[in-house]
Design a protein around this motif. Sequence first.
Motif, PDB file in Angstrom:
ATOM      1  N   ARG A  40       0.828  -1.200   0.000  1.00 17.83           N
ATOM      2  CA  ARG A  40       0.000   0.000   0.000  1.00 17.83           C
ATOM      3  C   ARG A  40       0.866   1.255   0.000  1.00 17.83           C
ATOM      4  NH1 ARG A  40      -3.847  -1.330   3.914  1.00 17.83           N
ATOM      5  NH2 ARG A  40      -2.640  -0.451   5.599  1.00 17.83           N
TER       6      ARG A  40
ATOM      7  N   TYR B  17       0.947   5.523   0.574  1.00 13.95           N
ATOM      8  CA  TYR B  17       0.266   6.612   1.279  1.00 13.95           C
ATOM      9  C   TYR B  17       0.787   7.935   0.750  1.00 13.95           C
ATOM     10  CZ  TYR B  17      -1.444   3.594   5.084  1.00 13.95           C
ATOM     11  OH  TYR B  17      -2.087   2.644   5.829  1.00 13.95           O
TER      12      TYR B  17
ATOM     13  N   TYR C 122       0.882  11.664   2.570  1.00 11.12           N
ATOM     14  CA  TYR C 122       0.532  12.445   3.756  1.00 11.12           C
ATOM     15  C   TYR C 122       0.696  13.925   3.423  1.00 11.12           C
ATOM     16  CZ  TYR C 122       0.595  14.034   8.621  1.00 11.12           C
ATOM     17  OH  TYR C 122       0.329  14.680   9.798  1.00 11.12           O
TER      18      TYR C 122
ATOM     19  N   ARG D 160      -3.822   5.087  -0.015  1.00 12.17           N
ATOM     20  CA  ARG D 160      -4.603   5.907   0.896  1.00 12.17           C
ATOM     21  C   ARG D 160      -3.989   7.295   0.991  1.00 12.17           C
ATOM     22  NH1 ARG D 160      -5.311   1.796   6.016  1.00 12.17           N
ATOM     23  NH2 ARG D 160      -6.752   0.355   5.001  1.00 12.17           N
TER      24      ARG D 160
ATOM     25  N   ARG E  53      -3.791  10.692   3.380  1.00 16.21           N
ATOM     26  CA  ARG E  53      -4.035  11.170   4.737  1.00 16.21           C
ATOM     27  C   ARG E  53      -3.623  12.633   4.815  1.00 16.21           C
ATOM     28  NH1 ARG E  53      -7.209   7.725   5.050  1.00 16.21           N
ATOM     29  NH2 ARG E  53      -6.860   5.644   5.859  1.00 16.21           N
ATOM     30  N   THR E  54      -4.338  13.400   5.603  1.00 18.07           N
ATOM     31  CA  THR E  54      -3.985  14.810   5.721  1.00 18.07           C
ATOM     32  C   THR E  54      -3.556  15.141   7.148  1.00 18.07           C
ATOM     33  OG1 THR E  54      -6.312  15.322   6.076  1.00 18.07           O
ATOM     34  CG2 THR E  54      -5.467  15.583   3.859  1.00 18.07           C
ATOM     35  N   GLY E  55      -2.609  16.056   7.247  1.00 15.69           N
ATOM     36  CA  GLY E  55      -2.060  16.442   8.541  1.00 15.69           C
ATOM     37  C   GLY E  55      -2.886  17.527   9.192  1.00 15.69           C
TER      38      GLY E  55
ATOM     39  N   CYS F  95       5.461  16.936  12.201  1.00 17.94           N
ATOM     40  CA  CYS F  95       4.991  15.776  11.437  1.00 17.94           C
ATOM     41  C   CYS F  95       5.708  15.615  10.104  1.00 17.94           C
ATOM     42  CB  CYS F  95       3.490  15.845  11.213  1.00 17.94           C
ATOM     43  SG  CYS F  95       2.569  15.593  12.726  1.00 17.94           S
TER      44      CYS F  95
ATOM     45  N   SER G 237       1.448  10.128  13.026  1.00 14.77           N
ATOM     46  CA  SER G 237       0.283  10.928  12.678  1.00 14.77           C
ATOM     47  C   SER G 237      -0.658  10.128  11.775  1.00 14.77           C
ATOM     48  CB  SER G 237       0.729  12.209  11.975  1.00 14.77           C
ATOM     49  OG  SER G 237      -0.376  13.006  11.669  1.00 14.77           O
ATOM     50  N   ILE G 238      -0.095   9.400  10.834  1.00 15.78           N
ATOM     51  CA  ILE G 238      -0.941   8.554   9.976  1.00 15.78           C
ATOM     52  C   ILE G 238      -1.646   7.501  10.823  1.00 15.78           C
ATOM     53  CG2 ILE G 238      -0.904   6.817   8.130  1.00 15.78           C
ATOM     54  CD1 ILE G 238       1.386   8.357   6.859  1.00 15.78           C
ATOM     55  N   MET G 239      -0.950   6.989  11.829  1.00 12.32           N
ATOM     56  CA  MET G 239      -1.540   5.952  12.681  1.00 12.32           C
ATOM     57  C   MET G 239      -2.534   6.542  13.676  1.00 12.32           C
ATOM     58  SD  MET G 239       1.533   3.241  13.399  1.00 12.32           S
ATOM     59  CE  MET G 239       2.957   4.264  13.626  1.00 12.32           C
ATOM     60  N   GLY G 240      -2.803   7.832  13.558  1.00 11.92           N
ATOM     61  CA  GLY G 240      -3.853   8.432  14.366  1.00 11.92           C
ATOM     62  C   GLY G 240      -3.469   8.749  15.798  1.00 11.92           C
TER      63      GLY G 240
ATOM     64  N   LEU H 205       5.562   2.342   9.523  1.00  6.12           N
ATOM     65  CA  LEU H 205       4.127   2.385   9.720  1.00  6.12           C
ATOM     66  C   LEU H 205       3.604   1.024  10.184  1.00  6.12           C
ATOM     67  CD1 LEU H 205       2.034   4.608   9.216  1.00  6.12           C
ATOM     68  CD2 LEU H 205       1.677   3.626   6.958  1.00  6.12           C
ATOM     69  N   TRP H 206       2.837   1.037  11.243  1.00 10.44           N
ATOM     70  CA  TRP H 206       2.301  -0.197  11.826  1.00 10.44           C
ATOM     71  C   TRP H 206       3.395  -1.240  12.042  1.00 10.44           C
ATOM     72  CZ3 TRP H 206      -1.854   1.206  13.958  1.00 10.44           C
ATOM     73  CH2 TRP H 206      -2.731   2.081  13.335  1.00 10.44           C
TER      74      TRP H 206
ATOM     75  N   GLN I 185      -8.000   3.611  13.288  1.00 11.02           N
ATOM     76  CA  GLN I 185      -7.061   4.543  13.918  1.00 11.02           C
ATOM     77  C   GLN I 185      -6.671   5.647  12.943  1.00 11.02           C
ATOM     78  OE1 GLN I 185      -5.807   3.914  17.309  1.00 11.02           O
ATOM     79  NE2 GLN I 185      -7.676   2.744  17.078  1.00 11.02           N
TER      80      GLN I 185
ATOM     81  N   GLN J  41     -11.118  16.302  11.334  1.00 10.44           N
ATOM     82  CA  GLN J  41     -10.927  17.392  10.383  1.00 10.44           C
ATOM     83  C   GLN J  41     -12.246  17.797   9.743  1.00 10.44           C
ATOM     84  OE1 GLN J  41      -7.853  15.550   8.135  1.00 10.44           O
ATOM     85  NE2 GLN J  41      -6.220  16.694   9.125  1.00 10.44           N
TER      86      GLN J  41
ATOM     87  N   ARG K 254      -8.405   9.964  24.144  1.00 13.52           N
ATOM     88  CA  ARG K 254      -7.560   9.710  22.974  1.00 13.52           C
ATOM     89  C   ARG K 254      -7.805  10.776  21.892  1.00 13.52           C
ATOM     90  NH1 ARG K 254      -6.054   5.694  19.350  1.00 13.52           N
ATOM     91  NH2 ARG K 254      -4.956   6.905  17.790  1.00 13.52           N
TER      92      ARG K 254
ATOM     93  N   TYR L 292      -2.607  18.944  17.467  1.00 12.79           N
ATOM     94  CA  TYR L 292      -2.568  19.512  16.122  1.00 12.79           C
ATOM     95  C   TYR L 292      -3.167  20.919  16.111  1.00 12.79           C
ATOM     96  CZ  TYR L 292      -1.269  14.851  14.720  1.00 12.79           C
ATOM     97  OH  TYR L 292      -0.613  13.661  14.587  1.00 12.79           O
TER      98      TYR L 292
END
Lengths: 573, 165
Positions: free
Chosen positions: A254, A256, A258, A297, A299-301, A307, A316-319, A336-337, B22, B30, B57, B65
Amino acid sequence: MTESHIPHFRSKRDFEEYRKAAEEKWHELWNGSRTVVSVGVGSSSLAKGAAKVLREFEKHAGSDLVARKTGVDGADWSEVQVRVKRPNAPAVVYHHVTTDDVPTILAGKADDLILGVEGDAAYDGIQPISGLPFYKYQQRIVLANVGVIDPDSFEESVAVGAYSALYKALFEMSDEEVIAEMTAANLRGRGGAGFPAGIKWESGRKARVTPKFVVCNSHEGEPNVYKDRRIHEGDPHRILEGILVACVACGAERGYNYVGGEYPLAIKRFRRAVEDAERAGLIGKDIMGSGRDVAFRMRTGGGAYVCGEGSAMMYSIMGVRGQPRTKPPRSVEEGLWKRPTVANNTETLSNVRDIILKGGEWYSQFGTEKSKGTKLMTVQGPMNTMGLVEVPMGITLGTLVNEVWGGTRDGYTFKGIQTGGVSAGPLTPEYFDRPVDFDSLTDAGGMLGSGGFVVFDESVCAVDFARYLTAFNRVESCSKCVPCSLGNPALVEILDRIRLGRGSASDLPLIERTSKHIIELSLCGLGQVAPEPLLGMLQKFPEEFRRHAVDHVCDAGVCPMASDSVTVSLAAD
Amino acid sequence: MDLAVVKELIADLNPQDWQEAQELILAALQRVNERFGYVSVEAAQVVADHLGTTVPRVYGLLTFYADFRTEPRGKKFMLLCHGMSCYVMGSQKLVQTLQDNYGIGDGGTTAGGELTVQVVNGCLGVCDRAPIVEMDHEYYGKLTPETFNDLVQRVIAQVNAGAAS
């Protein structure tokens, strides 16, 4: 050009046929009987009314005129830019266009707005824009199609080469050959660190843990760099293709991307590109019938500078909160992960298409011995022709400042040029003969970094500027490690003391000592370079610091010296 | 904040597995932040429930952020660019103007709740018009403390005129 339906490519034949048709249509657009008006629409030109100008031209569109949007070509100083291509003539480039100028331009007048013609030869008494200093030194690889194609058009993108590199990587080359080309190109990471991309891909490929990922770092949080944003806005498929090729070559499941959340237009256009690529079957299972699968995928910051650091970006991607971790393990071993992850900068991945199509050897002809290829560079400050340029590595600093960016505007006196964003110090005119590449500026206290330069003039006080840069790093510190999270506020405190006229001679060694602690003890790259701008300012303008600290005088008249009822404005705190 | 709208905003975020859930927390927040200008505790709870996580969390992200707010903002919202170009061209003076004339700093709201100003620590990307502010997708560039103050006054007057009519 009007977008035709995007088919789902089930075989390489499907893609070949689509590409052929797209190329023909593209050729017809430029060699047909219609006048083609292209308006550069991007975040910078929108602020100057580009959307209105485009709408005005669209009102005149018909059987003899096409009005279309493109990305902005980087010449911020000339916006809104409009290119008018009449049949059997090169495109004429108009600058500073407003809606009122539209009828005049269409009538073939508005000579005062003409910047030049495209191409290398003069036409009808108009000089070519390629002769202008801003364009003359440029070698556009990444930006080749920025300002040329409509970024929202999948068809135009394919017509100028999009996904041809992916096609080649899937059907005509082995994964090892793809990586070999990258290594031969000696493309070094454009995010600032300059690590060779080919070697990173090789490590990614060799990693035996699965699944693997590729992450494109488009965070670009520095307050003076806007290059990646412009690629997203002008040629999003180029980035996506780079990510997909990297996934294929490294065997990643996959990809990404960001993207910093501050860039609504970049996000919108890139998202559109991803949707189109999904529709075409370039993302997902069995790409073009090759049997290869790549998921994607975006993802936005959320506006945290830190970051942009590799491990923080992955968190940050991992939430979770984007706080860097200690290394090793490097992300290519554990990212990642907790899986092997190849992280590249947007600009790095944007070079992939041309390296794959034209070969690593072709690419390595540009640039210097140790820094191959071209580099996107941006400038800010009171410059005459400011904007984004793509120049070969090794161009001298003086050429950049005085020619490409046209020198400082009338009424401003050049004082220094801040390099490397918020991670290095400024340079003064005595370094103008230095070539700009990854290594040549370092011993002078500067840095190429991600290619963002800021010119400042005599009205800017070095101490105040140093405080601004240090305060930026203080705010953006993630607070994980103590040297950075407490050291930077301490530096700002010292600087504020000096700015308020309450400093003493002992403050200057104190700055150096505190800085040393932060540099040596911080966990991640942010802290390790956070005091560098301050140290650079101190090194280049020692007299100014001494005047502040000892004489309590700010010659630029910026610092709030010695007034009793001072409210210290904590800007950006 | 209408929680039904919040639910609708994030309804299409359907993670396949725990990992994707997650990854989607930030995206969900957002969307809420963009629609309402802030994320309330109740909205944070909705997001947490939807993605199988907890409010603490979620708050960890909201406070980390810079783009997120946890309090409602004024009727108008302005971004004041404080990138390096704007700094070099004098954005510090605009920040000072806000402090001196309105008593507000970064993220502050004028006394009547008319206008919230956020100082952008990054860059709005319109550097040749520095210093610049953005409001309602319009840019106001090459500002001086005086023209900036006029702009703020105009916005406040507009909001109050709108509220009165």
